[in-house]
Design an enzyme around this catalytic site. Structure first.
Site, PDB file in Angstrom:
ATOM      1  N   CYS A  31       2.415   1.074   2.705  1.00  0.00           N
ATOM      2  CA  CYS A  31       3.322   2.324   2.295  1.00  0.00           C
ATOM      3  C   CYS A  31       3.677   1.339   0.631  1.00  0.00           C
ATOM      4  CB  CYS A  31       4.351   2.544   2.909  1.00  0.00           C
ATOM      5  SG  CYS A  31       5.207   3.376   2.418  1.00  0.00           S
ATOM      6  N   CYS A  34       7.675   2.048   0.910  1.00  0.00           N
ATOM      7  CA  CYS A  34       8.227   1.235   1.715  1.00  0.00           C
ATOM      8  C   CYS A  34       8.312   0.192   1.218  1.00  0.00           C
ATOM      9  CB  CYS A  34       7.634   0.888   2.951  1.00  0.00           C
ATOM     10  SG  CYS A  34       6.516   2.807   3.669  1.00  0.00           S
TER      11      CYS A  34
END
Length: 129
Positions: A31, A34
């Site tokens: 991600c 993230c």
């Protein structure tokens, strides 16, 4: 040394039960947002050593992600006195994360519990019917 704790299904309940204030970052290795949020979260952990900052790798811990209904990552959750008081998907900038932590610190948890009890009563309807 990381200021964050890796949360797993084995230590999650214990961590939330043993600590008054736990921030949880639901994330995954693949991600991009993230990865952008990770240094912001680490800095907040360093700036708030009295709080527990946990990370849940949603790939390694799909049961935890499912239990909390995590639909998108990163998702930040704050648990105080075993009550989820904040949950929001998306990577927060440093100033926003600092603000959210400050607001969560100021919460009157007795009032929060009363509000939850009132909501449950409203949802369940009168018990003497």
């Amino acid at each position: 040394m990381s200021a964050t704790v890796e949360l797993t299904k084995e230590n999650f309940d214990q961590t939330v039960t043993d600590n008054e204030f736990v921030l949880i970052d639901f994330w995954a290795e693949w991600c991009g947002p993230c990865k952008q949020f990770a240094p912001v979260y680490e800095k907040a952990a360093e700036d708030n050593p009295d709080l527990v900052f946990g990370k849940v790798d949603t790939e390694a811990q799909p049961e935890l992600a499912a239990a909390f209904g995590i639909q998108s990552i990163p998702t930040l959750m704050i648990v105080r006195d075993q009550v989820a008081v904040f949950a929001q998907p998306g990577a927060l900038p440093q100033a926003a994360l600092t603000d959210v932590i400050g607001q969560a610190r100021k919460l009157d948890m007795d009032q929060v519990r009363r509000q939850i009890a009132e909501q449950q009563t409203q949802q369940n309807g009168p018990q003497d019917a």
